[in-house]
Design a protein around this motif. Structure first.
Motif, PDB file in Angstrom:
ATOM      1  N   TYR A  58       0.803  -1.224   0.000  1.00 40.59           N
ATOM      2  CA  TYR A  58       0.000   0.000   0.000  1.00 40.59           C
ATOM      3  C   TYR A  58       0.843   1.284   0.000  1.00 40.59           C
ATOM      4  O   TYR A  58       0.316   2.381   0.221  1.00 40.59           O
ATOM      5  CB  TYR A  58      -0.949   0.001   1.198  1.00 40.59           C
ATOM      6  CG  TYR A  58      -2.115  -0.984   1.083  1.00 40.59           C
ATOM      7  CD1 TYR A  58      -2.549  -1.453  -0.152  1.00 40.59           C
ATOM      8  CD2 TYR A  58      -2.799  -1.423   2.212  1.00 40.59           C
ATOM      9  CE1 TYR A  58      -3.608  -2.343  -0.263  1.00 40.59           C
ATOM     10  CE2 TYR A  58      -3.868  -2.310   2.105  1.00 40.59           C
ATOM     11  CZ  TYR A  58      -4.264  -2.770   0.868  1.00 40.59           C
ATOM     12  OH  TYR A  58      -5.326  -3.642   0.762  1.00 40.59           O
ATOM     13  N   VAL A 118      -4.046   3.346   6.352  1.00 40.74           N
ATOM     14  CA  VAL A 118      -4.634   2.737   5.157  1.00 40.74           C
ATOM     15  C   VAL A 118      -5.334   1.428   5.491  1.00 40.74           C
ATOM     16  O   VAL A 118      -6.417   1.150   4.981  1.00 40.74           O
ATOM     17  CB  VAL A 118      -3.544   2.502   4.088  1.00 40.74           C
ATOM     18  CG1 VAL A 118      -4.037   1.550   2.999  1.00 40.74           C
ATOM     19  CG2 VAL A 118      -3.141   3.837   3.468  1.00 40.74           C
ATOM     20  N   ASN A 119      -4.722   0.604   6.342  1.00 41.54           N
ATOM     21  CA  ASN A 119      -5.167  -0.776   6.519  1.00 41.54           C
ATOM     22  C   ASN A 119      -6.225  -0.893   7.624  1.00 41.54           C
ATOM     23  O   ASN A 119      -6.023  -0.423   8.743  1.00 41.54           O
ATOM     24  CB  ASN A 119      -3.927  -1.628   6.863  1.00 41.54           C
ATOM     25  CG  ASN A 119      -4.236  -3.095   6.978  1.00 41.54           C
ATOM     26  OD1 ASN A 119      -5.103  -3.501   7.747  1.00 41.54           O
ATOM     27  ND2 ASN A 119      -3.520  -3.904   6.216  1.00 41.54           N
ATOM     28  N   SER A 120      -7.339  -1.548   7.303  1.00 41.06           N
ATOM     29  CA  SER A 120      -8.434  -1.726   8.274  1.00 41.06           C
ATOM     30  C   SER A 120      -7.961  -2.421   9.543  1.00 41.06           C
ATOM     31  O   SER A 120      -8.393  -2.081  10.648  1.00 41.06           O
ATOM     32  CB  SER A 120      -9.555  -2.567   7.652  1.00 41.06           C
ATOM     33  OG  SER A 120     -10.397  -1.788   6.869  1.00 41.06           O
ATOM     34  N   ASN A 141      -8.131   6.783   5.376  1.00 41.24           N
ATOM     35  CA  ASN A 141      -8.458   5.735   4.410  1.00 41.24           C
ATOM     36  C   ASN A 141      -9.159   4.545   5.063  1.00 41.24           C
ATOM     37  O   ASN A 141     -10.309   4.280   4.751  1.00 41.24           O
ATOM     38  CB  ASN A 141      -7.249   5.223   3.631  1.00 41.24           C
ATOM     39  CG  ASN A 141      -7.692   4.221   2.571  1.00 41.24           C
ATOM     40  OD1 ASN A 141      -8.386   4.600   1.628  1.00 41.24           O
ATOM     41  ND2 ASN A 141      -7.389   2.957   2.727  1.00 41.24           N
ATOM     42  N   ALA A 142      -8.477   3.796   5.925  1.00 39.89           N
ATOM     43  CA  ALA A 142      -8.957   2.472   6.380  1.00 39.89           C
ATOM     44  C   ALA A 142     -10.459   2.433   6.615  1.00 39.89           C
ATOM     45  O   ALA A 142     -11.007   3.250   7.355  1.00 39.89           O
ATOM     46  CB  ALA A 142      -8.225   2.092   7.658  1.00 39.89           C
ATOM     47  N   GLY A 143     -11.114   1.424   6.002  1.00 38.35           N
ATOM     48  CA  GLY A 143     -12.584   1.410   5.992  1.00 38.35           C
ATOM     49  C   GLY A 143     -13.238   0.485   6.999  1.00 38.35           C
ATOM     50  O   GLY A 143     -14.451   0.274   6.910  1.00 38.35           O
ATOM     51  N   PHE A 161     -14.377   6.409   4.316  1.00 31.74           N
ATOM     52  CA  PHE A 161     -15.536   5.571   3.952  1.00 31.74           C
ATOM     53  C   PHE A 161     -15.546   4.397   4.914  1.00 31.74           C
ATOM     54  O   PHE A 161     -14.577   4.183   5.653  1.00 31.74           O
ATOM     55  CB  PHE A 161     -15.367   5.045   2.512  1.00 31.74           C
ATOM     56  CG  PHE A 161     -14.082   4.273   2.368  1.00 31.74           C
ATOM     57  CD1 PHE A 161     -14.034   2.908   2.617  1.00 31.74           C
ATOM     58  CD2 PHE A 161     -12.885   4.919   2.064  1.00 31.74           C
ATOM     59  CE1 PHE A 161     -12.840   2.212   2.554  1.00 31.74           C
ATOM     60  CE2 PHE A 161     -11.674   4.219   2.005  1.00 31.74           C
ATOM     61  CZ  PHE A 161     -11.663   2.862   2.252  1.00 31.74           C
ATOM     62  N   ASN A 163     -15.930   0.123   4.588  1.00 36.53           N
ATOM     63  CA  ASN A 163     -15.839  -0.880   3.513  1.00 36.53           C
ATOM     64  C   ASN A 163     -17.223  -1.297   3.029  1.00 36.53           C
ATOM     65  O   ASN A 163     -17.469  -1.431   1.826  1.00 36.53           O
ATOM     66  CB  ASN A 163     -15.063  -2.100   4.013  1.00 36.53           C
ATOM     67  CG  ASN A 163     -13.607  -1.762   4.302  1.00 36.53           C
ATOM     68  OD1 ASN A 163     -12.959  -1.093   3.503  1.00 36.53           O
ATOM     69  ND2 ASN A 163     -13.104  -2.201   5.445  1.00 36.53           N
ATOM     70  N   TYR A 188      -8.258 -10.216   4.482  1.00 35.96           N
ATOM     71  CA  TYR A 188      -8.159  -9.521   5.766  1.00 35.96           C
ATOM     72  C   TYR A 188      -9.435  -8.692   5.930  1.00 35.96           C
ATOM     73  O   TYR A 188     -10.328  -8.760   5.070  1.00 35.96           O
ATOM     74  CB  TYR A 188      -6.869  -8.692   5.869  1.00 35.96           C
ATOM     75  CG  TYR A 188      -6.866  -7.371   5.136  1.00 35.96           C
ATOM     76  CD1 TYR A 188      -6.775  -7.302   3.752  1.00 35.96           C
ATOM     77  CD2 TYR A 188      -6.959  -6.171   5.851  1.00 35.96           C
ATOM     78  CE1 TYR A 188      -6.762  -6.075   3.099  1.00 35.96           C
ATOM     79  CE2 TYR A 188      -6.935  -4.950   5.205  1.00 35.96           C
ATOM     80  CZ  TYR A 188      -6.852  -4.897   3.831  1.00 35.96           C
ATOM     81  OH  TYR A 188      -6.843  -3.694   3.186  1.00 35.96           O
ATOM     82  N   ALA A 190     -10.704  -5.759   5.448  1.00 37.27           N
ATOM     83  CA  ALA A 190     -11.325  -4.945   4.400  1.00 37.27           C
ATOM     84  C   ALA A 190     -11.971  -5.819   3.323  1.00 37.27           C
ATOM     85  O   ALA A 190     -13.113  -5.570   2.902  1.00 37.27           O
ATOM     86  CB  ALA A 190     -10.286  -4.006   3.780  1.00 37.27           C
ATOM     87  N   PHE A 241     -12.356  -7.022  -4.079  1.00 35.75           N
ATOM     88  CA  PHE A 241     -11.711  -5.948  -3.325  1.00 35.75           C
ATOM     89  C   PHE A 241     -10.210  -6.210  -3.327  1.00 35.75           C
ATOM     90  O   PHE A 241      -9.744  -7.172  -2.706  1.00 35.75           O
ATOM     91  CB  PHE A 241     -12.206  -5.882  -1.867  1.00 35.75           C
ATOM     92  CG  PHE A 241     -11.405  -4.895  -1.049  1.00 35.75           C
ATOM     93  CD1 PHE A 241     -11.866  -3.596  -0.847  1.00 35.75           C
ATOM     94  CD2 PHE A 241     -10.167  -5.230  -0.521  1.00 35.75           C
ATOM     95  CE1 PHE A 241     -11.105  -2.673  -0.137  1.00 35.75           C
ATOM     96  CE2 PHE A 241      -9.399  -4.315   0.193  1.00 35.75           C
ATOM     97  CZ  PHE A 241      -9.873  -3.037   0.381  1.00 35.75           C
ATOM     98  N   ALA A 243      -6.450  -3.525  -3.636  1.00 30.30           N
ATOM     99  CA  ALA A 243      -5.938  -2.160  -3.794  1.00 30.30           C
ATOM    100  C   ALA A 243      -4.423  -2.220  -3.955  1.00 30.30           C
ATOM    101  O   ALA A 243      -3.806  -3.271  -3.727  1.00 30.30           O
ATOM    102  CB  ALA A 243      -6.314  -1.316  -2.574  1.00 30.30           C
ATOM    103  N   PHE A 268     -11.098   0.967  -5.430  1.00 33.02           N
ATOM    104  CA  PHE A 268      -9.652   0.946  -5.206  1.00 33.02           C
ATOM    105  C   PHE A 268      -8.921   0.122  -6.273  1.00 33.02           C
ATOM    106  O   PHE A 268      -7.733   0.298  -6.495  1.00 33.02           O
ATOM    107  CB  PHE A 268      -9.358   0.413  -3.802  1.00 33.02           C
ATOM    108  CG  PHE A 268     -10.303   1.005  -2.792  1.00 33.02           C
ATOM    109  CD1 PHE A 268     -10.197   2.348  -2.446  1.00 33.02           C
ATOM    110  CD2 PHE A 268     -11.356   0.268  -2.256  1.00 33.02           C
ATOM    111  CE1 PHE A 268     -11.108   2.930  -1.568  1.00 33.02           C
ATOM    112  CE2 PHE A 268     -12.267   0.840  -1.376  1.00 33.02           C
ATOM    113  CZ  PHE A 268     -12.141   2.171  -1.031  1.00 33.02           C
TER     114      PHE A 268
HETATM  115  C1  BEZ Z   1      -8.558  -1.017   4.084  1.00 32.91           C
HETATM  116  O1  BEZ Z   1      -7.757  -1.833   4.575  1.00 32.91           O
HETATM  117  O2  BEZ Z   1      -9.547  -0.620   4.703  1.00 32.91           O
HETATM  118  C2  BEZ Z   1      -8.299  -0.486   2.703  1.00 32.91           C
HETATM  119  C3  BEZ Z   1      -7.063  -0.585   2.136  1.00 32.91           C
HETATM  120  C4  BEZ Z   1      -6.834  -0.081   0.873  1.00 32.91           C
HETATM  121  C5  BEZ Z   1      -7.866   0.542   0.176  1.00 32.91           C
HETATM  122  C6  BEZ Z   1      -9.112   0.630   0.742  1.00 32.91           C
HETATM  123  C7  BEZ Z   1      -9.349   0.108   2.021  1.00 32.91           C
END
Ligand code: BEZ
Length: 395
Positions: A58, A118-120, A141-143, A161, A163, A188, A190, A241, A243, A268
């Motif tokens: 990422y 970034v990472n949920s 970012n992380a949803g 947002f 997910n 994982y 997300a 999903f 990214a 993504f």
């Molecule tokens: C997430 O881990 O939530 C995620 C990572 C990359 C893009 C969108 C969501």
């Protein structure tokens, strides 16, 4: 332009978060940061931790987020709420193994607020840390659904947002054209949350799920075995999903192996440098997202021009989410907020953020109340774009 290597090329060894010092602050996170001195000084500098991936699959998303955040600062004399902003960039890495220690380090240094993630899995792993330390976190970012749902916190906000919110309206739309869908997503939080939300609305609208598979996150470079399962299932369409670097590898191999099922995804899969790297393989893919650089509004036109001038590339959703986190902090700090609780009060008082995605306010869970769009990848002027097709029904 962000570059993409194979996911394996980005794998991070060890658990220590790398610390990069950039921006206005000349202090070291390993020693006296100056953050303690700054906190509590009315009108003095404000110390903001920027926790974004600078390594791992990422990393390109993290680069976009940092660029978006810095663009707002550049447009505002380096200030947030009228106070000089010192930015401390810490590498989130690819997973909670690196992201959680990175957050702990920023909290120990008593920065005034943290932006990024970034990472949920990392977001879920640091939620209690921010609640307990009473340092505001704005997730850009992380949803992870629970972060603005059952695990919402006074100290955790989100300009991106959830997910499920991105995937759910796409499920309803796809059911209009596809009877049987196969689900494939990074293994994982997300990926699991996105496919669950898609499946719920897709089946409620009469669709049938032919099967699902979850390739290991961060280590999968060969999607052939998973793509073979899609073909064997006989599904008419695929929801996915992925990214970053994984999105590039998946999309290219999807076409190389001649999978014919129509490809749908959370946006993504085709965002920013990923789209450029995937090239022709991405043409025709339909996605849901709350932003496209093609959105036709005055604020976005102005934002795209400024971003293009600063970085010589088009902005992405990741850049917008971080730009809006800077806008949120700017408003929250404007009335002289100093403590974490006062910054949270400032966030609570925000009416709207004038975002390139369109104006939005925060909902009860502290996430954005926003519109989701159906986008389609098309060729234009020798490049590829995410054309905005229509608004999606989020009900
Ligand atoms: C997430 O881990 O939530 C995620 C990572 C990359 C893009 C969108 C969501």
């Amino acid at each position: 332009m962000s570059s993409f290597r194979t996911p394996r090329g980005y794998v991070v060894a060890g658990v220590a978060a790398a610390v990069l010092l950039t921006g206005c602050g000349s202090d070291s996170l390993g020693g006296d940061t100056g953050a303690d001195d700054a906190a509590g000084v009315a009108g003095g500098p404000v110390d903001i931790g920027l926790l974004v991936p600078t390594s791992g699959v990422y990393a390109p998303l993290g680069e976009d987020m940092e660029q978006g955040f810095r663009l707002f600062l550049d447009q505002n004399d380096g200030k947030l709420g009228g106070r000089e902003a010192n930015i401390h960039v810490v590498d989130e890495g690819e997973s909670p193994d690196t992201g959680v220690p990175g957050a702990q380090r920023l909290v120990q240094q008593q920065v005034d607020a943290v932006v990024g993630i970034v990472n949920s899995g990392t977001a879920l792993g640091v939620r209690d840390l921010f609640e307990e330390s009473q340092i505001p976190l704005i997730i850009a970012n992380a949803g992870a659904d629970a972060i603005t749902g059952e695990r919402k916190s006074d100290y955790v906000w989100r300009t991106s947002f959830s997910n499920g919110a991105v995937a759910a309206p796409l499920g309803t739309y796809v059911a209009e054209n596809c009877e049987s869908a196969f689900l494939v997503a990074a293994d994982y939080a997300a990926g699991k949350e996105a496919t669950a939300a898609f499946e719920k609305t897709f089946t409620a609208a009469g669709g049938n799920v032919a099967g699902s598979v979850y390739p290991p996150f961060g280590t999968t470079t060969n999607y052939q075995p998973f793509l073979a399962q899609i073909t064997q299932s006989g599904a008419d369409c695929v929801y996915t999903f992925f990214a970053g670097a994984e999105a590039v590898a998946f999309t290219k191999q999807y076409r190389e192996l001649g999978v014919t099922a129509a490809l749908y995804s959370s946006g993504f899969l085709t965002e920013g440098g990923v789209l450029t790297a995937a090239g022709e393989a991405a043409v025709g893919v339909e996605t849901s997202l709350h932003y496209s650089d093609q959105l036709d509004n005055e604020r976005n036109t102005e934002f795209v021009e400024a971003y293009q001038a600063a970085y010589d590339e088009a902005p992405t959703v990741y850049a917008v989410q971080a730009y809006d986190a800077a806008q949120a902090l700017d408003q929250a700090l404007a009335d002289g907020a100093e403590t974490g609780a006062e910054i949270v009060d400032g966030l609570q008082g925000i009416d709207t953020i004038d975002s390139p995605r369109g104006e939005f306010g925060f909902d009860d869970g502290h996430g954005p109340d926003q519109t989701y769009y159906l986008r389609k990848v098309e060729s234009k002027d020798g490049g590829l774009i995410n054309t905005v097709v229509q608004e999606l029904d989020a009900s």
